[in-house]
Design a protein around this motif. Structure first.
Motif, mmCIF file in Angstrom:
data_model
loop_
_atom_site.group_PDB
_atom_site.id
_atom_site.type_symbol
_atom_site.label_atom_id
_atom_site.label_comp_id
_atom_site.label_asym_id
_atom_site.label_seq_id
_atom_site.Cartn_x
_atom_site.Cartn_y
_atom_site.Cartn_z
ATOM 1 N N UNK A 124 131.835 -5.990 -86.244
ATOM 2 C CA UNK A 124 130.639 -6.035 -85.406
ATOM 3 C C UNK A 124 130.362 -7.457 -84.936
ATOM 4 N N UNK A 125 129.653 -7.606 -83.799
ATOM 5 C CA UNK A 125 129.284 -8.935 -83.315
ATOM 6 C C UNK A 125 128.187 -9.534 -84.196
ATOM 7 N N UNK A 126 127.895 -10.826 -84.040
ATOM 8 C CA UNK A 126 126.844 -11.463 -84.843
ATOM 9 C C UNK A 126 125.490 -10.764 -84.746
ATOM 10 N N UNK A 127 125.216 -10.106 -83.625
ATOM 11 C CA UNK A 127 123.941 -9.401 -83.490
ATOM 12 C C UNK A 127 123.862 -8.171 -84.397
ATOM 13 N N UNK A 128 124.948 -7.813 -85.062
ATOM 14 C CA UNK A 128 124.960 -6.672 -85.980
ATOM 15 C C UNK A 128 124.221 -6.929 -87.277
ATOM 16 N N UNK A 129 123.883 -8.187 -87.542
ATOM 17 C CA UNK A 129 123.113 -8.539 -88.738
ATOM 18 C C UNK A 129 121.658 -8.734 -88.349
ATOM 19 N N UNK A 130 120.776 -7.959 -88.976
ATOM 20 C CA UNK A 130 119.334 -8.102 -88.730
ATOM 21 C C UNK A 130 118.704 -8.767 -89.949
ATOM 22 N N UNK A 131 117.911 -9.805 -89.703
ATOM 23 C CA UNK A 131 117.194 -10.500 -90.769
ATOM 24 C C UNK A 131 115.762 -10.006 -90.771
ATOM 25 N N UNK A 132 115.299 -9.569 -91.932
ATOM 26 C CA UNK A 132 113.930 -9.056 -92.043
ATOM 27 C C UNK A 132 113.204 -9.862 -93.118
ATOM 28 N N UNK A 133 112.099 -10.485 -92.709
ATOM 29 C CA UNK A 133 111.299 -11.300 -93.626
ATOM 30 C C UNK A 133 110.028 -10.533 -93.970
ATOM 31 N N UNK A 134 109.755 -10.428 -95.266
ATOM 32 C CA UNK A 134 108.578 -9.710 -95.753
ATOM 33 C C UNK A 134 107.766 -10.682 -96.605
ATOM 34 N N UNK A 135 106.520 -10.963 -96.161
ATOM 35 C CA UNK A 135 105.687 -11.929 -96.864
ATOM 36 C C UNK A 135 104.497 -11.301 -97.586
ATOM 37 N N UNK A 136 104.224 -10.016 -97.338
ATOM 38 C CA UNK A 136 103.044 -9.410 -97.953
ATOM 39 C C UNK A 136 103.298 -7.927 -98.239
ATOM 40 N N UNK A 137 102.384 -7.351 -98.988
ATOM 41 C CA UNK A 137 102.485 -5.917 -99.277
ATOM 42 C C UNK A 137 102.328 -5.098 -98.006
ATOM 43 N N UNK A 138 101.481 -5.580 -97.096
ATOM 44 C CA UNK A 138 101.278 -4.872 -95.836
ATOM 45 C C UNK A 138 102.570 -4.841 -95.022
ATOM 46 N N UNK A 139 103.296 -5.962 -95.008
ATOM 47 C CA UNK A 139 104.565 -6.007 -94.286
ATOM 48 C C UNK A 139 105.605 -5.106 -94.941
ATOM 49 N N UNK A 140 105.612 -5.043 -96.275
ATOM 50 C CA UNK A 140 106.534 -4.142 -96.973
ATOM 51 C C UNK A 140 106.221 -2.697 -96.625
ATOM 52 N N UNK A 141 104.929 -2.347 -96.633
ATOM 53 C CA UNK A 141 104.536 -0.984 -96.259
ATOM 54 C C UNK A 141 104.921 -0.710 -94.808
ATOM 55 N N UNK A 142 104.773 -1.704 -93.932
ATOM 56 C CA UNK A 142 105.162 -1.547 -92.536
ATOM 57 C C UNK A 142 106.662 -1.321 -92.391
ATOM 58 N N UNK A 143 107.459 -2.055 -93.155
ATOM 59 C CA UNK A 143 108.911 -1.865 -93.133
ATOM 60 C C UNK A 143 109.269 -0.451 -93.560
ATOM 61 N N UNK A 144 108.696 -0.005 -94.661
ATOM 62 C CA UNK A 144 109.011 1.332 -95.163
ATOM 63 C C UNK A 144 108.537 2.418 -94.208
ATOM 64 N N UNK A 145 107.337 2.255 -93.629
ATOM 65 C CA UNK A 145 106.847 3.224 -92.647
ATOM 66 C C UNK A 145 107.734 3.246 -91.413
ATOM 67 N N UNK A 146 108.181 2.071 -90.984
ATOM 68 C CA UNK A 146 109.073 2.000 -89.828
ATOM 69 C C UNK A 146 110.386 2.707 -90.091
ATOM 70 N N UNK A 147 110.933 2.528 -91.278
ATOM 71 C CA UNK A 147 112.193 3.191 -91.623
ATOM 72 C C UNK A 147 112.029 4.698 -91.734
ATOM 73 N N UNK A 148 110.838 5.139 -92.109
ATOM 74 C CA UNK A 148 110.577 6.570 -92.209
ATOM 75 C C UNK A 148 110.192 7.163 -90.862
ATOM 76 N N UNK A 149 110.054 6.308 -89.850
ATOM 77 C CA UNK A 149 109.709 6.786 -88.521
ATOM 78 C C UNK A 149 108.251 7.157 -88.367
ATOM 79 N N UNK A 150 107.392 6.587 -89.206
ATOM 80 C CA UNK A 150 105.973 6.953 -89.181
ATOM 81 C C UNK A 150 105.165 6.135 -88.190
#
Length: 107
Positions: A26-52
């Motif tokens: 894959x090209x370099x754009x195939x790596x996604x960096x995700x920074x999580x600094x708070x519980x709200x961001x973690x919940x947002x990541x999980x909700x996003x992955x669940x398609x909510x």
């Protein structure tokens, strides 16, 4: 916290993610960096992955915006569907369909 995503695989170390990406060709754009600094961001990541999408959090009067935190391509490749990928042999697909049909008939 920082995590890296490459083709539905998650890594804690960037070097490991890059090695996996390169092994997949894959090209370099195939790596996604995700920074999580708070519980709200973690919940947002999980909700996003669940398609909510966006979920109201009434207690804190905040909105947890999943898709804003998670790149769209990460959400797309992390989705779980009932459509098997091309690499799954046809006999396994037919066996899975037959078992699910029997379960539906029994209920």
């Amino acid at each position: 916290m920082i995590v890296y995503n490459v083709a539905r695989a998650w890594f804690t170390m960037k070097a490991d993610a890059e090695a996996h990406r390169k092994s997949l060709g894959q090209p370099p754009s195939g790596t996604a960096t995700i920074r999580i600094d708070s519980r709200e961001e973690l919940a947002g990541l999980l909700n996003g992955l669940m398609g909510l999408g966006e979920i109201e959090v009434m207690q804190a009067n905040t909105v947890v915006a999943g898709p804003a935190l998670v790149p769209t391509e990460v959400v797309k490749r992390a989705q779980i569907t009932n459509t098997p990928p091309d690499c799954v042999p046809l006999f396994l697909i037919k066996d899975w369909e037959r078992r699910n049909k029997r379960k539906a008939e029994d209920e």
